[in-house]
Design an enzyme around this catalytic site. Structure first.
Site, short mmCIF file in Angstrom:
data_model
loop_
_atom_site.label_atom_id
_atom_site.label_comp_id
_atom_site.label_asym_id
_atom_site.label_seq_id
_atom_site.Cartn_x
_atom_site.Cartn_y
_atom_site.Cartn_z
N GLU A 1 -0.38 -3.45 -4.09
CA GLU A 1 -0.98 -4.49 -6.70
C GLU A 1 0.50 -5.52 -5.48
O GLU A 1 0.38 -7.22 -5.80
CB GLU A 1 -0.88 -3.76 -6.89
CG GLU A 1 -1.61 -3.74 -7.38
CD GLU A 1 -2.18 -2.57 -8.52
OE1 GLU A 1 -0.81 -0.85 -8.21
OE2 GLU A 1 -2.68 -2.68 -9.33
N GLU B 1 -5.63 4.89 -6.23
CA GLU B 1 -4.92 5.54 -7.48
C GLU B 1 -6.08 6.74 -8.03
O GLU B 1 -5.85 7.27 -8.61
CB GLU B 1 -5.15 4.69 -8.82
CG GLU B 1 -3.63 3.64 -8.39
CD GLU B 1 -3.54 2.26 -7.14
OE1 GLU B 1 -4.30 2.14 -6.46
OE2 GLU B 1 -2.91 1.72 -7.42
N ALA C 1 3.09 2.97 -7.59
CA ALA C 1 3.83 3.18 -8.19
C ALA C 1 4.66 4.81 -8.21
O ALA C 1 4.60 5.52 -7.68
CB ALA C 1 3.17 3.38 -9.48
N GLY D 1 0.36 0.61 -6.31
CA GLY D 1 1.43 -0.58 -6.66
C GLY D 1 2.31 -1.22 -5.75
O GLY D 1 2.58 -2.31 -5.36
N1 COA Z 1 5.92 8.12 -5.87
C1 COA Z 1 6.83 8.69 -6.44
N2 COA Z 1 7.53 9.75 -5.06
C2 COA Z 1 6.64 9.18 -4.08
C3 COA Z 1 5.96 7.98 -4.22
C4 COA Z 1 5.20 7.91 -5.44
N3 COA Z 1 4.26 7.01 -5.41
N4 COA Z 1 5.11 8.31 -2.22
C5 COA Z 1 6.18 9.02 -1.51
N5 COA Z 1 6.97 9.49 -2.28
C6 COA Z 1 8.05 10.55 -2.43
C7 COA Z 1 7.35 11.45 -1.77
O1 COA Z 1 7.69 13.24 -3.41
C8 COA Z 1 8.23 12.71 -0.84
O2 COA Z 1 9.91 12.69 -2.37
P1 COA Z 1 10.61 14.20 -2.18
O3 COA Z 1 11.04 13.98 -0.02
O4 COA Z 1 11.63 14.15 -2.79
O5 COA Z 1 9.54 15.50 -1.86
C9 COA Z 1 9.38 11.50 -0.19
O6 COA Z 1 8.64 9.85 -0.79
C10 COA Z 1 8.52 11.24 0.83
O7 COA Z 1 6.98 11.49 0.51
P2 COA Z 1 6.27 12.52 1.58
O8 COA Z 1 4.65 12.18 1.01
O9 COA Z 1 6.96 13.19 2.00
O10 COA Z 1 6.06 11.52 2.72
P3 COA Z 1 4.55 12.10 3.90
O11 COA Z 1 4.92 11.52 5.02
O12 COA Z 1 4.02 13.13 4.30
O13 COA Z 1 3.41 10.88 3.26
C11 COA Z 1 2.41 9.61 1.80
C12 COA Z 1 3.64 9.61 3.15
C13 COA Z 1 2.58 8.00 1.81
C14 COA Z 1 0.58 9.19 2.40
C15 COA Z 1 2.95 10.22 0.45
O14 COA Z 1 3.95 10.57 0.41
C16 COA Z 1 1.94 9.45 -0.96
O15 COA Z 1 0.29 10.33 -0.44
N6 COA Z 1 2.89 9.00 -1.68
C17 COA Z 1 1.36 9.24 -2.36
C18 COA Z 1 0.89 7.61 -2.34
C19 COA Z 1 0.08 6.61 -3.26
O16 COA Z 1 -0.74 7.81 -4.55
N7 COA Z 1 0.28 5.90 -4.22
C20 COA Z 1 -0.13 5.58 -5.53
C21 COA Z 1 0.90 5.98 -6.73
S1 COA Z 1 -0.58 5.69 -7.94
#
Ligand code: COA
Length: 259
Positions: A114, A134, A65, A111
């Site tokens: 999910e 989460e 999400a 999400g």
């Molecule tokens: N919501 C909003 N933005 C998200 C996102 C999310 N769930 N997941 C990634 N993004 C965004 C990042 O903020 C970043 O944006 P920016 O370039 O404007 O800063 C962009 O997507 C790229 O993500 P980044 O974290 O730089 O990539 P990465 O390769 O270093 O890491 C992940 C990849 C997937 C490990 C990491 O993005 C992450 O942990 N995301 C969140 C996952 C999560 O907790 N999901 C559950 C949400 S309830």
């Protein structure tokens, strides 16, 4: 519809691509609504037999999400987000009358996983990483993850994945039953196409009914066995049944009328 998703219909299949690549296809509310609208758009279209859902780019199916969107939500707003997600989108996809296949082409987190779990079948590319992280954010899965993950991988693995927030790779996801197949990234959409095409040669009425009855067993207000008896009986009144049986007896391929 905005550019949160792209869609195309090809060979009788609706392809939906989540199109927020710079945000790793994070699912804001608008994107979820667009996905639902796109899925709904083929409801009456007998020429389209199913949906393949994937994410734009080589890195993510959907990384969850949209965290930025809910960062300042109140308790009430959080509850509403989850409730709308459940009743209007995720349950809708799970109970959709045509098969929805998730082509998990990279991260499927929170999400995103999910959403994949609400689909009927999941195929992952070998680079895919899946998890419900989460609790790292101080929340719990809110789009059905606590329930559907346990249904797919069993309670023990679901507990572990949810409370450690660990991601698993495609191979483990396959071993645990979270995904049906693992392919290379290049082969992913074709594998989904082959599965959907196979389903398209079957009775659409029976496929729709099978989806309904399988889901009934996971609904605590229904008795899946009783629903099966009811729906099995109803099958005998369909045009598809008459055609399916006639085609078998006449040693020809069935041409199902879909009624
Ligand atoms: N919501 C909003 N933005 C998200 C996102 C999310 N769930 N997941 C990634 N993004 C965004 C990042 O903020 C970043 O944006 P920016 O370039 O404007 O800063 C962009 O997507 C790229 O993500 P980044 O974290 O730089 O990539 P990465 O390769 O270093 O890491 C992940 C990849 C997937 C490990 C990491 O993005 C992450 O942990 N995301 C969140 C996952 C999560 O907790 N999901 C559950 C949400 S309830």
């Amino acid at each position: 519809m905005s550019d949160n998703i792209t869609t195309k219909i090809e060979s009788g299949i609706l392809y939906i691509t989540i199109n927020r690549e710079t945000k790793l296809n994070a699912l804001n509310i608008a994107t979820l609504k667009d996905i639902k609208e796109a899925v709904l758009s083929i409801y009456e279209n007998k020429e389209v037999c199913g949906v393949i859902l994937t994410g734009a780019g080589a890195k993510a199916f959907a990384a969850g999400a949209d965290i930025a969107e809910f960062a300042n939500f109140s308790i009430e707003e959080g509850k509403q987000l989850s409730s709308i997600g459940h009743f209007k989108i995720f349950n809708f996809i799970e109970n959709y009358s045509k098969p929805v296949i998730a082509a998990v082409n990279g991260f499927a987190l929170g999400g995103g996983l999910e959403l994949a779990m609400a689909c009927h079948i999941r195929v992952a590319s070998s680079n895919a990483k899946m998890g419900l992280p989460e609790v790292s954010l101080g929340v719990i899965p809110g789009y059905g993850g606590t329930q559907r993950l346990a249904q797919l991988v069993g309670k023990g693995k679901a507990f572990e994945m949810i409370v450690t927030a660990d991601m698993i790779n495609a191979e483990d996801a396959y071993k645990w039953g979270l995904v049906n197949y693992v392919t290379t990234q290049e082969e992913l959409l074709n594998k989904c196409f082959v599965i959907t095409s196979k389903i398209s040669s079957k009775s659409p009425v029976a496929v729709k009914t099978a989806i309904k009855v399988i889901n009934a067993g996971y609904n605590n207000k229904q008795n899946g066995y009783e629903v099966e008896i009811e729906e099995f009986g109803k099958s005998f009144g369909t045009g598809d049944f008459k055609e399916g049986v006639a085609a078998f007896l006449e040693k020809r391929k069935a041409v199902f009328p879909g009624n």
